[in-house]
Design a protein around this motif. Structure first.
Motif, PDB file in Angstrom:
ATOM      1  N   ALA A 119      33.187  48.596  -4.649  1.00 41.17           N
ATOM      2  CA  ALA A 119      31.852  47.927  -5.146  1.00 41.17           C
ATOM      3  C   ALA A 119      31.637  48.071  -6.841  1.00 41.17           C
ATOM      4  O   ALA A 119      31.095  46.748  -7.436  1.00 41.17           O
ATOM      5  CB  ALA A 119      30.825  48.770  -4.439  1.00 41.17           C
ATOM      6  N   SER A 120      31.880  48.896  -7.530  1.00 40.69           N
ATOM      7  CA  SER A 120      31.664  48.835  -8.965  1.00 40.69           C
ATOM      8  C   SER A 120      32.415  47.813  -9.461  1.00 40.69           C
ATOM      9  O   SER A 120      32.117  47.454 -10.713  1.00 40.69           O
ATOM     10  CB  SER A 120      32.119  50.232  -9.574  1.00 40.69           C
ATOM     11  N   LYS A 121      33.557  47.289  -8.912  1.00 40.40           N
ATOM     12  CA  LYS A 121      34.123  46.272  -9.463  1.00 40.40           C
ATOM     13  C   LYS A 121      33.553  44.938  -9.391  1.00 40.40           C
ATOM     14  O   LYS A 121      33.903  44.084 -10.318  1.00 40.40           O
ATOM     15  CB  LYS A 121      35.716  46.218  -8.974  1.00 40.40           C
ATOM     16  N   PHE A 122      32.643  44.726  -8.684  1.00 39.49           N
ATOM     17  CA  PHE A 122      32.304  43.383  -8.261  1.00 39.49           C
ATOM     18  C   PHE A 122      30.638  43.426  -8.651  1.00 39.49           C
ATOM     19  O   PHE A 122      29.922  42.293  -8.805  1.00 39.49           O
ATOM     20  CB  PHE A 122      32.247  43.236  -6.713  1.00 39.49           C
ATOM     21  N   ARG A 123      29.996  44.463  -8.943  1.00 40.08           N
ATOM     22  CA  ARG A 123      28.567  44.682  -9.525  1.00 40.08           C
ATOM     23  C   ARG A 123      28.624  45.293 -10.917  1.00 40.08           C
ATOM     24  O   ARG A 123      28.960  46.149 -11.189  1.00 40.08           O
ATOM     25  CB  ARG A 123      27.735  45.456  -8.378  1.00 40.08           C
ATOM     26  N   SER A 124      27.755  44.554 -11.592  1.00 40.80           N
ATOM     27  CA  SER A 124      27.555  44.802 -13.073  1.00 40.80           C
ATOM     28  C   SER A 124      26.845  46.382 -13.036  1.00 40.80           C
ATOM     29  O   SER A 124      25.954  46.402 -12.273  1.00 40.80           O
ATOM     30  CB  SER A 124      26.938  43.757 -13.636  1.00 40.80           C
ATOM     31  N   LYS A 125      26.961  47.067 -14.069  1.00 38.69           N
ATOM     32  CA  LYS A 125      26.021  48.350 -14.070  1.00 38.69           C
ATOM     33  C   LYS A 125      24.678  48.063 -14.305  1.00 38.69           C
ATOM     34  O   LYS A 125      23.978  49.058 -14.101  1.00 38.69           O
ATOM     35  CB  LYS A 125      26.803  48.996 -15.311  1.00 38.69           C
ATOM     36  N   ASP A 126      24.388  46.875 -14.961  1.00 40.84           N
ATOM     37  CA  ASP A 126      22.888  46.761 -15.260  1.00 40.84           C
ATOM     38  C   ASP A 126      22.270  46.182 -14.033  1.00 40.84           C
ATOM     39  O   ASP A 126      21.020  45.983 -13.821  1.00 40.84           O
ATOM     40  CB  ASP A 126      22.543  46.057 -16.278  1.00 40.84           C
ATOM     41  N   GLY A 127      23.184  45.778 -12.953  1.00 40.78           N
ATOM     42  CA  GLY A 127      22.290  45.576 -11.547  1.00 40.78           C
ATOM     43  C   GLY A 127      22.166  44.104 -11.865  1.00 40.78           C
ATOM     44  O   GLY A 127      21.297  43.516 -10.798  1.00 40.78           O
ATOM     45  N   THR A 128      22.447  43.202 -12.747  1.00 36.14           N
ATOM     46  CA  THR A 128      21.758  41.822 -12.718  1.00 36.14           C
ATOM     47  C   THR A 128      23.067  40.809 -12.229  1.00 36.14           C
ATOM     48  O   THR A 128      22.761  39.547 -12.070  1.00 36.14           O
ATOM     49  CB  THR A 128      21.721  41.453 -14.341  1.00 36.14           C
ATOM     50  N   THR A 129      24.241  41.314 -12.125  1.00 34.76           N
ATOM     51  CA  THR A 129      25.250  40.244 -11.820  1.00 34.76           C
ATOM     52  C   THR A 129      26.375  40.905 -10.827  1.00 34.76           C
ATOM     53  O   THR A 129      26.623  41.792 -10.506  1.00 34.76           O
ATOM     54  CB  THR A 129      26.163  39.848 -13.017  1.00 34.76           C
ATOM     55  N   GLU A 130      26.714  39.824  -9.759  1.00 35.63           N
ATOM     56  CA  GLU A 130      27.751  40.448  -8.836  1.00 35.63           C
ATOM     57  C   GLU A 130      28.636  39.290  -8.711  1.00 35.63           C
ATOM     58  O   GLU A 130      28.315  38.140  -8.916  1.00 35.63           O
ATOM     59  CB  GLU A 130      26.771  40.723  -7.422  1.00 35.63           C
ATOM     60  N   MET A 131      29.885  39.441  -8.295  1.00 31.59           N
ATOM     61  CA  MET A 131      31.031  38.652  -8.114  1.00 31.59           C
ATOM     62  C   MET A 131      31.535  38.620  -6.860  1.00 31.59           C
ATOM     63  O   MET A 131      31.706  39.430  -5.946  1.00 31.59           O
ATOM     64  CB  MET A 131      32.119  38.792  -9.227  1.00 31.59           C
ATOM     65  N   LEU A 132      31.882  37.352  -6.308  1.00 28.77           N
ATOM     66  CA  LEU A 132      32.983  37.075  -5.324  1.00 28.77           C
ATOM     67  C   LEU A 132      34.227  36.486  -5.786  1.00 28.77           C
ATOM     68  O   LEU A 132      34.093  35.534  -6.465  1.00 28.77           O
ATOM     69  CB  LEU A 132      32.264  36.299  -4.358  1.00 28.77           C
ATOM     70  N   ILE A 133      35.235  36.893  -5.544  1.00 23.12           N
ATOM     71  CA  ILE A 133      36.669  36.365  -5.961  1.00 23.12           C
ATOM     72  C   ILE A 133      37.278  35.535  -4.671  1.00 23.12           C
ATOM     73  O   ILE A 133      37.563  36.185  -3.722  1.00 23.12           O
ATOM     74  CB  ILE A 133      37.586  37.271  -6.674  1.00 23.12           C
ATOM     75  N   VAL A 134      37.411  34.381  -4.919  1.00 24.72           N
ATOM     76  CA  VAL A 134      38.082  33.701  -3.733  1.00 24.72           C
ATOM     77  C   VAL A 134      39.388  32.910  -4.296  1.00 24.72           C
ATOM     78  O   VAL A 134      39.724  32.263  -5.353  1.00 24.72           O
ATOM     79  CB  VAL A 134      37.160  32.228  -3.699  1.00 24.72           C
ATOM     80  N   GLY A 135      40.428  33.319  -3.492  1.00 32.15           N
ATOM     81  CA  GLY A 135      41.926  33.058  -3.832  1.00 32.15           C
ATOM     82  C   GLY A 135      42.167  31.673  -3.127  1.00 32.15           C
ATOM     83  O   GLY A 135      41.696  31.433  -2.003  1.00 32.15           O
ATOM     84  N   PHE A 136      43.104  30.965  -3.672  1.00 33.80           N
ATOM     85  CA  PHE A 136      43.491  29.629  -3.147  1.00 33.80           C
ATOM     86  C   PHE A 136      44.923  29.686  -2.970  1.00 33.80           C
ATOM     87  O   PHE A 136      45.667  30.591  -3.839  1.00 33.80           O
ATOM     88  CB  PHE A 136      43.010  28.570  -4.098  1.00 33.80           C
ATOM     89  N   SER A 137      45.370  29.159  -2.017  1.00 37.20           N
ATOM     90  CA  SER A 137      47.011  29.003  -1.659  1.00 37.20           C
ATOM     91  C   SER A 137      47.797  28.363  -2.905  1.00 37.20           C
ATOM     92  O   SER A 137      49.028  28.415  -3.113  1.00 37.20           O
ATOM     93  CB  SER A 137      47.415  28.686  -0.316  1.00 37.20           C
ATOM     94  N   GLY A 138      47.376  27.278  -3.562  1.00 41.86           N
ATOM     95  CA  GLY A 138      47.817  26.262  -4.543  1.00 41.86           C
ATOM     96  C   GLY A 138      47.457  26.733  -5.961  1.00 41.86           C
ATOM     97  O   GLY A 138      46.686  27.520  -6.130  1.00 41.86           O
ATOM     98  N   ALA A 139      48.409  25.903  -6.658  1.00 40.30           N
ATOM     99  CA  ALA A 139      48.132  26.221  -8.156  1.00 40.30           C
ATOM    100  C   ALA A 139      46.715  25.526  -8.370  1.00 40.30           C
ATOM    101  O   ALA A 139      46.113  24.670  -7.809  1.00 40.30           O
ATOM    102  CB  ALA A 139      49.392  25.644  -9.026  1.00 40.30           C
ATOM    103  N   ASP A 140      46.249  25.956  -9.786  1.00 43.63           N
ATOM    104  CA  ASP A 140      45.087  25.288 -10.265  1.00 43.63           C
ATOM    105  C   ASP A 140      45.019  23.715 -10.268  1.00 43.63           C
ATOM    106  O   ASP A 140      44.074  23.408  -9.977  1.00 43.63           O
ATOM    107  CB  ASP A 140      44.888  25.531 -11.885  1.00 43.63           C
ATOM    108  N   ASN A 141      46.055  22.986 -10.504  1.00 45.03           N
ATOM    109  CA  ASN A 141      46.140  21.656 -10.612  1.00 45.03           C
ATOM    110  C   ASN A 141      46.494  20.848  -9.222  1.00 45.03           C
ATOM    111  O   ASN A 141      46.329  19.594  -9.277  1.00 45.03           O
ATOM    112  CB  ASN A 141      46.945  21.057 -11.435  1.00 45.03           C
ATOM    113  N   ASP A 142      46.938  21.800  -8.361  1.00 50.85           N
ATOM    114  CA  ASP A 142      47.045  21.152  -7.103  1.00 50.85           C
ATOM    115  C   ASP A 142      45.626  20.305  -6.444  1.00 50.85           C
ATOM    116  O   ASP A 142      44.725  20.775  -6.508  1.00 50.85           O
ATOM    117  CB  ASP A 142      47.441  22.178  -5.864  1.00 50.85           C
ATOM    118  N   ALA A 143      45.945  19.233  -5.677  1.00 53.49           N
ATOM    119  CA  ALA A 143      44.931  18.493  -5.029  1.00 53.49           C
ATOM    120  C   ALA A 143      44.158  19.343  -4.364  1.00 53.49           C
ATOM    121  O   ALA A 143      42.803  19.171  -3.997  1.00 53.49           O
ATOM    122  CB  ALA A 143      45.463  17.004  -4.642  1.00 53.49           C
TER     123      ALA A 143
END
Length: 963
Positions: A119-143
């Motif tokens: 949880a500490s990797k996804f929530r900032s210490k100041d409690g203002t920000t949280e992240m979700l990391i979404v992975g894709f099967s293709g490269a950045d430039n794939d349609a």
């Protein structure tokens, strides 16, 4: 081009026009779309054998099912801290996105809700920000990836009011960059056409004449984009720069060639009014100049194909465009000249004898350069040389600086940078390849050492590996922690032994009390009839004492079992400790500890002897009591036997109690010794790695096995390290850290079981480091090719060695002056970290390739006008007649590249600015003063290797008209 061919083309002018229109339509219908290909093409163009690409391929093989090729980071923030409603929305969104895994390019979702331990990797210490990391099967430039980013963007529109949600990461940043380039390209196209139209209207003062170059270049551009797109199937690289340069170069150079042809056609048409003869004379005179001018541009961009760097190679498509433009200029443009005729110059009228006027300004500069050539050259060097010193080649590799800072991907990145640190978005991913499996305690111990060494680097925030899956050292596997737990176990054993000893003392007391009753019983037996009741009572007391003794024996047995178990465990720990750290064998504290441990073993042996005698005593005591119970007649004998057994029991209990007390003391000494070892381990110092030990039992645990499967391949020969940087991944500090990380790993592996392991680093910072080295070496190599190619073309055209040399020197000097001005403006005045890393290369290429056109315009006319002994007159005539054309060409070329400055892409802005400065500077300062001064200074030396041959051809040339 023969005269017969030119006349035939003049007669078939409508067929030529229709042929070009047909080719254009066919290219649109049957050739691929260049924009679509560029959209799906990787823009970094790192070579396939580069370290970062090799590392990426290796890492994908560790866990192919779970590996993502690109990602997006959902960044949710609220000033003042996230609310319960915010977290509920994030949790629901994580579940919603998780349901898309395996669909439409989505592959995985990581959040504080799927993995609470992180949880500490996804929530900032100041409690203002949280992240979700979404992975894709293709490269950045794939349609498919780009569509997934759009899908994700649509699914976050329902965020709670007051919260701010943005998408950043490699895929969204790449998408924003591509869209910015496409939007900039559209702006460039419109601005280029508008600028060219305005300039042509000013130059020709006719609304008809501008259509000749616009039609010529427009059809050429459509055909070229189709040909370039088709060439990608044979390996030609393309990029967003390809399209931008095609537009700028083809409109700039093509318009210059058309102006040269139109101006000469007007001049020739004014002689006799015959359209066909005017066209013949025009093609025979300036047609060769156009061909040589286009050849230098073609050669320069063609030689780019020999670059090793794909982004540089992507400019080779411009060579196709120049070739198509040249063919169109020598076929389609003449056809249009014939179709429009004199009407092309409406409302002006072409009168007989009305030629192209001479420039008084350029005539004056020609006279000045003839009188003071040395002074002009010295002043130019003194004034301009210091400007070249402003060029320090400071380069920036920050992709985010390329696009509008107001875009969501940039805003999201900045929010992560403020609350988590920018290294979280683009960490380093390191692949370690070993010839042997690394799934063993020895290799994992080396990984722990390597992880600790890398974590100490100043630019590193955290290291995650098979032995540090959460980014921190596993305390359970440190020797210090293991010693602490062993010491605690021994203390518990000591307490148990003390309790057993206490129980035995109570048993001994009870038995001693029972012995007095036995004596009374023996005396009472002599008066059996009178003391039966007392004997009965004494027997009951004996049985009670025996029960207490039995309970004490049971406690003893349990304590001995616990002692044996702990002793065996402790012995195993000692062996593991000494095996992992053989240097402890010579440690004084360890020697004392070993001695005390041997004392403990001796004490336990005494316990064993006492326990055996206790068991023997109970064996003899039990029959005696049974005899007393079976009959009072044998009570005396039984009581005697019982008395003997009780006596022996007391002795055994005494020995046993002493052994236990000795063992307890030994256990206390062992605990104290372990404490000393632990303190010694903890006080080793910061320069050493704390002791670390991995028992086989821990290696087989489910928790560690899960980490191994994520960070180490199944065959154990490839391992992964994730290094989160403490600095911006685009910064020079990050590039320095990449080298430090590589060196730290190599040092950690040296002399260990991983001494033969190879390290491959990937990630944004690693790619930047490679780009920096590759682009620099390719610049020097390819730049040399371009200069040599242009020198050969100039030498063939001018039939001289001296003139091409000083022309190329003037181009090189002009480039350095231009870069000094551009770097001063963008870096020192505007505060940029540096110029975009590719800007200097493309500015050099275009200034040299297109700037040499002006040299060809001037020197070709100089060659025509030259007569032995008449260098000054020839140069004066050349400058006065071509000066206006050079100025017009420079203004048009500068205008087309100035349109790049409105593209919204930082690199194109800098390239456009640099080319505008360079071309204007070269056209007015170098072509107006420096080159003529050099030509006058060298005099007849300009004509070494063939210029003098013009004397024989001069009369014939004059008959058909000189330039």
């Amino acid at each position: 081009m023969t005269e017969k061919f030119i006349r035939g083309m003049a007669r078939a002018r409508w067929a030529v026009l229709l042929g070009w229109l047909a080719i254009t339509v066919a290219s649109v219908l049957f050739l691929p779309n260049l924009a679509d290909i560029v959209r799906q093409t990787e823009q970094k163009f790192v070579p396939s054998d580069s370290e970062s690409v090799v590392a990426k391929r290796m890492l994908e093989q560790i866990n192919p099912e779970a590996t993502t090729k690109s990602s997006a980071i959902l960044v949710y923030s609220r000033d003042g801290g996230l609310t319960g409603q915010d977290r509920a929305w994030l949790k629901a969104k994580a579940a919603e996105l998780g349901g898309l895994s395996g669909k439409g390019g989505f592959q995985s979702v990581q959040s504080a809700y799927e993995t609470p331990e992180l949880a500490s990797k996804f929530r900032s210490k100041d409690g203002t920000t949280e992240m979700l990391i979404v992975g894709f099967s293709g490269a950045d430039n794939d349609a498919l990836t780009q569509d997934a980013v759009d899908e994700l963007d649509g699914r976050i529109k329902d965020a709670p009011a007051g919260g701010k949600v943005e998408l950043t990461g490699s895929a969204p940043i790449g998408k924003d960059f591509q869209e910015s380039s496409e939007n900039g390209l559209k702006k460039t196209e419109l601005l280029t056409v508008a600028l060219v139209l305005v300039i042509l209207l000013i130059v020709f003062r006719s609304p008809v004449a501008p259509f000749v170059p616009l039609i010529t270049i427009g059809l050429s551009l459509v055909i070229t984009t189709g040909l370039v797109a088709a060439a990608t199937h044979w390996g030609m690289p393309v990029s967003s720069f390809t399209q931008s340069f095609l537009i700028a170069v083809m409109f700039g150079a093509g318009t210059d060639y058309c102006i040269l042809l139109i101006q000469r056609y007007r001049e020739e048409l004014s002689r006799d009014g015959d359209k066909v003869e005017a066209l013949v004379r025009t093609i025979r005179t300036v047609g060769k100049t156009v061909a040589f001018s286009a050849s230098t541009v073609f050669v320069a961009f063609f030689l780019i194909g020999f670059a090793q760097f794909g982004l540089y190679q992507s400019a080779v498509g411009v060579a196709i465009g120049v070739a198509v433009t040249l063919i169109a200029g020598l076929t389609l443009t003449p056809a249009l000249l014939m179709i429009f005729g004199k009407a092309m110059f409406w409302p002006s009228r072409i009168a007989a004898g009305q030629g192209h006027g001479e420039s008084k300004l350029w005539a004056g500069m020609a006279a000045f350069s003839a009188r003071r050539p040395v002074a002009i050259i010295l002043v130019a060097v003194i004034v301009l040389a210091p400007v070249t010193l402003l060029f320090q080649n400071k380069r920036s590799f920050d992709d985010l600086a390329e696009i509008d800072p107001k875009l969501g991907s940039v805003q999201g990145f900045r929010q992560v940078e403020r609350t988590f640190g920018s290294g979280e978005v683009f960490p380093l991913s390191i692949a370690v390849s070993s010839p042997d499996s690394m799934r063993n305690p020895a290799a994992l111990a080396v990984m722990e050492t390597a992880s600790a060494n890398v974590a100490k680097l100043g630019g590193v925030k955290e290291v995650r590996s098979a032995v540090r899956p959460l980014g921190a050292q596993l305390a359970d596997l440190t020797v210090s922690d293991q010693l602490t737990k062993t010491s605690e176990a021994i203390e518990q054993l000591k307490d148990g032994v003390d309790r057993v000893a206490g129980g035995l003392k109570e048993a001994e007391t009870s038995v001693s009390g029972g012995r007095g009753d036995v004596d009374q019983l023996t005396s009472g037996l002599r008066t059996m009839a009178a003391k039966t009741k007392d004997a009965q009572s004494g027997l009951n007391q004996i049985r009670g004492g025996l029960r207490q003794a039995s309970q004490g024996a049971e406690q003893l047995e349990g304590g001995l079992a616990q002692s044996a178990s702990v002793s065996a465990s402790m012995s195993a720990d000692f062996h593991a400790l000494l095996k992992a750290h053989p240097e402890l064998k010579d440690d004084a504290a360890m020697q004392r500890l070993l001695g005390k441990q041997q004392g403990l073993s001796g004490g336990l042996n005494e316990l064993k002897g006492g326990a055996n005698r206790l068991s023997s005593s109970f064996s003899r005591l039990t029959p005696g009591v049974s005899q007393a119970a079976s009959g009072l007649g044998q009570l005396a004998a039984g009581q005697t036997a019982a008395a003997d057994g009780v006596a022996k029991l007391g002795g055994g209990l005494t020995e046993l109690t002493g052994g236990l007390q000795s063992g307890a003391k030994g256990l206390g000494d062992v605990s104290a010794g372990l404490t000393q070892v632990k303190e010694a381990q903890q006080s080793i110092g910061d320069s050493q790695i704390p002791g670390w030990n991995l028992p086989q039992s821990a290696l087989d645990s489910p928790e560690l096995r899960q980490a191994l499967d994520y960070y180490i391949s199944k065959d154990g020969k490839t391992a992964k390290f994730d290094v989160v940087l403490a600095v911006n991944p685009y910064s020079p500090e990050a590039q320095d850290t990449v080298g430090q990380v590589r060196d730290a790993l190599a040092h950690s592996f040296g002399g260990t079981v991983l001494k033969d392991a190879k390290v491959y680093v990937s990630g944004t910072s690693a790619q930047i480091t490679e780009l920096k080295a590759i682009s620099k070496s390719d610049f020097m190599r390819t730049g040399a090719f371009v200069l040599i190619g242009i020198f050969i073309v100039l030498m063939l055209m001018l039939r001289s060695i001296v003139a091409p040399l000083y022309l190329l020197l003037s181009l090189g000097f002009n480039f350095l002056v231009t870069m000094g001005i551009v770097e001063f403006v963008f870096v020192r005045l505007l505060g940029k970290e540096g110029l975009s890393w590719s800007a200097s290369f493309f500015i050099f290429l275009i200034i040299v390739a297109l700037g040499v056109d002006y040299s060809i315009f001037l020197m070709a006319r100089f060659k025509e006008e030259y007569r032995p002994g008449g260098v000054r007159d020839a140069m004066a005539k050349a400058m006065s007649t071509t000066g206006g054309v050079i100025v017009s060409a420079a203004v048009i070329m500068g205008g087309t590249f100035a349109a790049l400055m409105m593209s919204g892409v930082n690199t194109l802005l800098q390239i456009g600015a640099g080319i505008v400065v360079g071309l204007i500077l070269y056209a007015f300062v170098f072509m107006g003063l420096v080159v003529p001064a050099l030509a006058n200074l060298f005099g007849e030396a300009n004509f070494i290797s063939g210029f003098a041959r013009n004397k024989e051809k001069a009369p014939k040339l004059k008959e058909v008209g000189d330039t």
